[in-house]
Scaffold this active site. Sequence first.
Site, PDB file in Angstrom:
ATOM      1  N   ASP A 148      12.094 -53.244  37.077  1.00 34.21           N
ATOM      2  CA  ASP A 148      12.433 -53.110  35.526  1.00 34.21           C
ATOM      3  C   ASP A 148      14.006 -53.886  35.781  1.00 34.21           C
ATOM      4  OD1 ASP A 148      13.755 -51.118  36.587  1.00 34.21           O
ATOM      5  OD2 ASP A 148      12.229 -49.988  35.812  1.00 34.21           O
TER       6      ASP A 148
ATOM      7  N   ASN B 269       9.851 -37.154  32.454  1.00 34.87           N
ATOM      8  CA  ASN B 269       8.822 -37.291  31.587  1.00 34.87           C
ATOM      9  C   ASN B 269       7.694 -37.874  32.236  1.00 34.87           C
ATOM     10  OD1 ASN B 269       9.632 -39.949  31.532  1.00 34.87           O
ATOM     11  ND2 ASN B 269       9.777 -40.044  29.353  1.00 34.87           N
TER      12      ASN B 269
ATOM     13  N   HIS C 138       7.444 -41.249  33.739  1.00 36.57           N
ATOM     14  CA  HIS C 138       7.609 -42.384  33.348  1.00 36.57           C
ATOM     15  C   HIS C 138       7.660 -43.053  35.141  1.00 36.57           C
ATOM     16  CE1 HIS C 138      12.067 -42.480  32.842  1.00 36.57           C
ATOM     17  NE2 HIS C 138      11.896 -43.369  33.949  1.00 36.57           N
TER      18      HIS C 138
ATOM     19  N   GLU D 178       6.691 -45.460  29.658  1.00 38.88           N
ATOM     20  CA  GLU D 178       7.044 -44.215  28.792  1.00 38.88           C
ATOM     21  C   GLU D 178       5.784 -43.634  28.699  1.00 38.88           C
ATOM     22  OE1 GLU D 178       9.722 -43.084  29.156  1.00 38.88           O
ATOM     23  OE2 GLU D 178      11.452 -44.024  28.576  1.00 38.88           O
TER      24      GLU D 178
END
Length: 256
Positions: A67, A136, A138, A143
């Site tokens: 990313d 979380n 990810h 996400e």
Amino acid sequence: MRIIVCENYQSLSKKAAQIIGSQMILKPNSVLGLATGSTPIGMYKNLIKMYEEGLIDFSKITTFNLDEYYNLPAENNQSYHYFMYDNLFNHININKENVHIPNGMAQDIDNECLHYDKMIDNSSGIDIQVLGIGNNAHIGFNEPTINFNKGTHVVTLDESTRKANARFFSSLEEVPTKAITMGTGSIFKSKKILLLASGKNKAEAIYNTVHGKVTPEVPSSILQFHQDVILILDKEAASLLSKDDYEVVQEVSKVK
């Protein structure tokens, strides 16, 4: 899914580097999928040491990064382009033409996403993909959401992700709100996946990755369906798992 629990972050980093190094020795022209963030830095330091001592050679290696922040110039010291060169590429003999990082500054960002996936396919796919994991759950910048994204795409970052990354910036306001990331589908195509996690704040995400329902609300849960996944954790990240879930590495031998 194979789960290895190490004594601490240093042991985790050495074990991860050994696995990557073994892949490179077995296949000198391997295609590596690489990750950023604080967790893989120790692994990169160990890989640099292995290179300096003549144990591994990057000259035929190809890399694809997961990313990059959207609309953040590569020369910005918080870009993942800058991160990768600072923490790895500037210190090894990799051919820079074989380094691939998503272009978050591309004028046609949708075409950049399609082109990135095409480059991965044209390389015959990623042999081993390194992942971190967010609080979380990810992976990459995928996400929690209502569906799994197949290919590389632009994502709006969760506020929790931006707050977690704010420690690298002067303020939360400076943290980009969007990123370009390989999709879970792109990640899933990798022949082998190596997920690294350190710290008690990752324990719940790890538990849900291993034992939770497979759902896009827990992006990493998709890894339950992959045929070759290794989780390398320190004790704190593994603290919610049962001892029956994993094997323990007490001591990783020092790189000669």
